[in-house]
Design a protein around this motif. Structure first.
Motif, PDB file in Angstrom:
ATOM      1  N   PRO A  15       0.833  -1.216   0.000  1.00  0.00           N
ATOM      2  CA  PRO A  15       0.000   0.000   0.000  1.00  0.00           C
ATOM      3  C   PRO A  15       0.865   1.262   0.000  1.00  0.00           C
ATOM      4  N   ASP A  16       0.419   2.269  -0.711  1.00  0.00           N
ATOM      5  CA  ASP A  16       1.189   3.505  -0.818  1.00  0.00           C
ATOM      6  C   ASP A  16       1.481   4.133   0.539  1.00  0.00           C
ATOM      7  N   TYR A  17       0.550   3.991   1.480  1.00  0.00           N
ATOM      8  CA  TYR A  17       0.739   4.662   2.770  1.00  0.00           C
ATOM      9  C   TYR A  17       1.865   4.053   3.599  1.00  0.00           C
ATOM     10  N   LEU A  18       2.410   2.906   3.158  1.00  0.00           N
ATOM     11  CA  LEU A  18       3.543   2.308   3.862  1.00  0.00           C
ATOM     12  C   LEU A  18       4.891   2.769   3.300  1.00  0.00           C
ATOM     13  N   ASN A  19       4.876   3.598   2.270  1.00  0.00           N
ATOM     14  CA  ASN A  19       6.101   4.194   1.751  1.00  0.00           C
ATOM     15  C   ASN A  19       6.454   5.398   2.626  1.00  0.00           C
ATOM     16  N   ALA A  20       7.536   5.294   3.377  1.00  0.00           N
ATOM     17  CA  ALA A  20       7.920   6.385   4.288  1.00  0.00           C
ATOM     18  C   ALA A  20       8.402   7.581   3.472  1.00  0.00           C
ATOM     19  N   SER A  21       7.661   8.658   3.536  1.00  0.00           N
ATOM     20  CA  SER A  21       8.006   9.853   2.760  1.00  0.00           C
ATOM     21  C   SER A  21       8.719  10.911   3.605  1.00  0.00           C
ATOM     22  N   HIS A  22       8.713  10.726   4.936  1.00  0.00           N
ATOM     23  CA  HIS A  22       9.332  11.686   5.847  1.00  0.00           C
ATOM     24  C   HIS A  22      10.381  10.972   6.705  1.00  0.00           C
ATOM     25  N   PRO A  23      11.519  11.606   6.968  1.00  0.00           N
ATOM     26  CA  PRO A  23      12.470  11.031   7.920  1.00  0.00           C
ATOM     27  C   PRO A  23      11.809  10.881   9.288  1.00  0.00           C
ATOM     28  N   PRO A  24      12.241   9.899  10.078  1.00  0.00           N
ATOM     29  CA  PRO A  24      11.649   9.727  11.413  1.00  0.00           C
ATOM     30  C   PRO A  24      11.656  11.006  12.232  1.00  0.00           C
ATOM     31  N   GLU A  25      12.732  11.780  12.124  1.00  0.00           N
ATOM     32  CA  GLU A  25      12.838  13.009  12.903  1.00  0.00           C
ATOM     33  C   GLU A  25      11.725  14.000  12.567  1.00  0.00           C
ATOM     34  N   ARG A  26      11.193  13.921  11.347  1.00  0.00           N
ATOM     35  CA  ARG A  26      10.090  14.792  10.967  1.00  0.00           C
ATOM     36  C   ARG A  26       8.740  14.146  11.255  1.00  0.00           C
ATOM     37  N   ARG A  27       8.782  12.941  11.819  1.00  0.00           N
ATOM     38  CA  ARG A  27       7.560  12.280  12.273  1.00  0.00           C
ATOM     39  C   ARG A  27       7.497  12.246  13.801  1.00  0.00           C
ATOM     40  N   GLY A  28       8.416  12.979  14.450  1.00  0.00           N
ATOM     41  CA  GLY A  28       8.410  13.049  15.904  1.00  0.00           C
ATOM     42  C   GLY A  28       9.174  11.939  16.592  1.00  0.00           C
ATOM     43  N   LEU A  29      10.061  11.253  15.850  1.00  0.00           N
ATOM     44  CA  LEU A  29      10.849  10.162  16.419  1.00  0.00           C
ATOM     45  C   LEU A  29      12.333  10.469  16.313  1.00  0.00           C
ATOM     46  N   ARG A  30      13.128   9.942  17.232  1.00  0.00           N
ATOM     47  CA  ARG A  30      14.567   9.889  17.014  1.00  0.00           C
ATOM     48  C   ARG A  30      14.841   8.844  15.949  1.00  0.00           C
ATOM     49  N   ARG A  31      15.964   8.974  15.279  1.00  0.00           N
ATOM     50  CA  ARG A  31      16.259   8.014  14.221  1.00  0.00           C
ATOM     51  C   ARG A  31      16.366   6.585  14.742  1.00  0.00           C
ATOM     52  N   ASP A  32      16.768   6.403  15.994  1.00  0.00           N
ATOM     53  CA  ASP A  32      16.922   5.054  16.534  1.00  0.00           C
ATOM     54  C   ASP A  32      15.637   4.503  17.159  1.00  0.00           C
ATOM     55  N   GLN A  33      14.532   5.239  17.018  1.00  0.00           N
ATOM     56  CA  GLN A  33      13.260   4.797  17.578  1.00  0.00           C
ATOM     57  C   GLN A  33      12.331   4.188  16.518  1.00  0.00           C
ATOM     58  N   VAL A  34      12.831   3.948  15.312  1.00  0.00           N
ATOM     59  CA  VAL A  34      12.004   3.278  14.311  1.00  0.00           C
ATOM     60  C   VAL A  34      11.733   1.838  14.764  1.00  0.00           C
ATOM     61  N   MET A  36      11.396  -2.298  14.551  1.00  0.00           N
ATOM     62  CA  MET A  36      12.283  -3.353  14.062  1.00  0.00           C
ATOM     63  C   MET A  36      11.559  -4.696  14.094  1.00  0.00           C
ATOM     64  N   MET A  37      11.494  -5.332  12.943  1.00  0.00           N
ATOM     65  CA  MET A  37      10.981  -6.696  12.869  1.00  0.00           C
ATOM     66  C   MET A  37      12.162  -7.662  12.895  1.00  0.00           C
ATOM     67  N   VAL A  38      12.130  -8.610  13.807  1.00  0.00           N
ATOM     68  CA  VAL A  38      13.223  -9.576  13.973  1.00  0.00           C
ATOM     69  C   VAL A  38      12.774 -10.913  13.392  1.00  0.00           C
ATOM     70  N   LEU A  39      13.545 -11.405  12.431  1.00  0.00           N
ATOM     71  CA  LEU A  39      13.241 -12.668  11.760  1.00  0.00           C
ATOM     72  C   LEU A  39      14.368 -13.654  12.042  1.00  0.00           C
ATOM     73  N   ASP A  49       9.913  -5.206  17.738  1.00  0.00           N
ATOM     74  CA  ASP A  49      10.585  -4.404  18.747  1.00  0.00           C
ATOM     75  C   ASP A  49      10.835  -3.020  18.161  1.00  0.00           C
ATOM     76  N   ILE A  50      11.641  -2.214  18.850  1.00  0.00           N
ATOM     77  CA  ILE A  50      12.141  -0.977  18.272  1.00  0.00           C
ATOM     78  C   ILE A  50      13.646  -1.109  18.103  1.00  0.00           C
ATOM     79  N   PHE A  51      14.188  -0.344  17.165  1.00  0.00           N
ATOM     80  CA  PHE A  51      15.595  -0.501  16.827  1.00  0.00           C
ATOM     81  C   PHE A  51      16.505  -0.186  18.000  1.00  0.00           C
TER      82      PHE A  51
END
Length: 346
Positions: A15-34, A36-39, A49-51
């Protein structure tokens, strides 16, 4: 010999809405707070989890290999001149790969560029088309500057390469990892983007060894969906120090895992293992048939349908488990691409 793949089995609906168009920092997150899926490679088990919690999945004695190539402002506008006449203005040029000196392979977003054409990029930088790349939309350009003078000029006028899912022209800093130090990548080695200095310090305190290499990424998309180019056609320059390789082999011999920070690190490490060359060019195409020699796990982003990166991931885990995990990622609304979330396969 590796077999060619059509990648039809790697198709899925994103789905188009899953294409991240903004850096995490512009979504209110630190870059290390994205997220994380662990396989897990052996079982196919998926957890979420989170990164920032990465340290919980690596052990003392493991080695994390990161690509410290720095992203260039590899796109810029130019006036297009033929036979002394301006026939186009604001034509976007994208660097694709450096050949030698002042000569680069370049993609023009304007069709029908021919040898002999001339581009005026700025008062200090010009380029002449001196050849074509066989069966490719790329052309070969001789620039008027090279080395540091060339980089100074493009840093003045250039901007990061961005694709249609990025609506806002984010500044170059958003396309850098915190440890980027060696300029040369056309596109960001994006798996490393989520790392912060805090995560790196936590990993070192746990006993995880950090080593760095360089692989300067080329241009992955040539504006032609009908004829995507294979990794075998994408030659990228890499460099690994002897000290880094010694650390990797030592850890491997002592039972530690080698975790690659991104597909670029996999490509460089596996090329070095296969050829014993620590510097050079790689067009290695890793698929499910490839037997990984060095790398035990990978930190990567989420890759679009039919992407060749999915072939590489199938060397780590069987395709059924991989795409079951991708289905879960879509259902849980993970974000794709360079500003998106992270997939740890270990």
């Amino acid at each position: 010999m590796q077999t060619k793949r059509t990648r039809d089995s790697h198709d899925f609906f994103l789905p188009d809405y899953l294409n991240a168009s903004h850096p995490p920092e512009r979504r209110g997150l630190r870059r290390d707070q994205v997220r994380m899926m662990v396989l897990e490679r052996e079982t196919g088990h998926v957890s979420h989890d989170i990164f920032f919690q990465l340290e919980n999945y690596l052990n003392s004695g493991d080695v994390l290999v990161l690509n410290n190539s720095r992203t260039l402002p590899a796109a810029f506008k130019a006036d297009w001149v033929r036979s002394g006449k301006v026939i186009g203005t604001d034509v976007e040029l994208r660097l694709a790969r450096k050949r030698t000196g002042a000569v680069w392979e370049v993609l023009s977003t304007q069709a029908n560029v021919k040898p002999g054409d001339f581009f005026k990029i700025s008062e200090s930088l010009e380029a002449k088309v001196v050849g074509e790349v066989f069966k490719s939309p790329l052309v070969i350009m001789q620039f008027s500057l090279q080395g540091e003078e060339f980089y100074d000029a493009i840093y003045t006028v250039g901007y990061p390469v961005r694709y249609e899912y990025i609506k806002i022209p984010w500044q170059l800093d958003y396309y850098q990892t915190v440890f980027a130090s060696q300029p040369g990548s056309i596109e960001m080695p994006s798996a490393g983007r989520a790392f912060s200095w805090e995560i790196l310090m936590k990993l070192q305190e746990k006993g995880v060894k950090l080593v760095y290499l360089q692989l300067h990424t080329g241009l992955s998309y040539l504006l032609d969906d009908q004829n995507p180019h294979s990794p075998e056609e994408l030659y990228e320059e890499y460099s690994i120090s002897q000290e880094a390789m010694d650390e990797i082999w030592k850890a491997k011999a002592e039972g530690g895992k080698i975790i690659a920070g991104g597909t670029t690190a996999v490509r460089a490490l596996e090329t070095a293992a296969a050829t014993s060359l620590l510097n050079g060019w790689t067009n290695l195409y890793v698929t499910s048939e490839y037997q990984l020699q060095l790398v035990d796990g990978i930190i990567t982003g989420f890759h679009e349908p039919k992407a060749s990166h999915l072939d590489m991931l199938s060397a780590f885990v069987n395709e059924a488990a991989l795409f079951k995990a991708y289905t879960a990622a879509i259902e849980k609304h993970y974000l794709w691409h360079e500003f998106g979330d992270i997939n740890l396969i270990i």
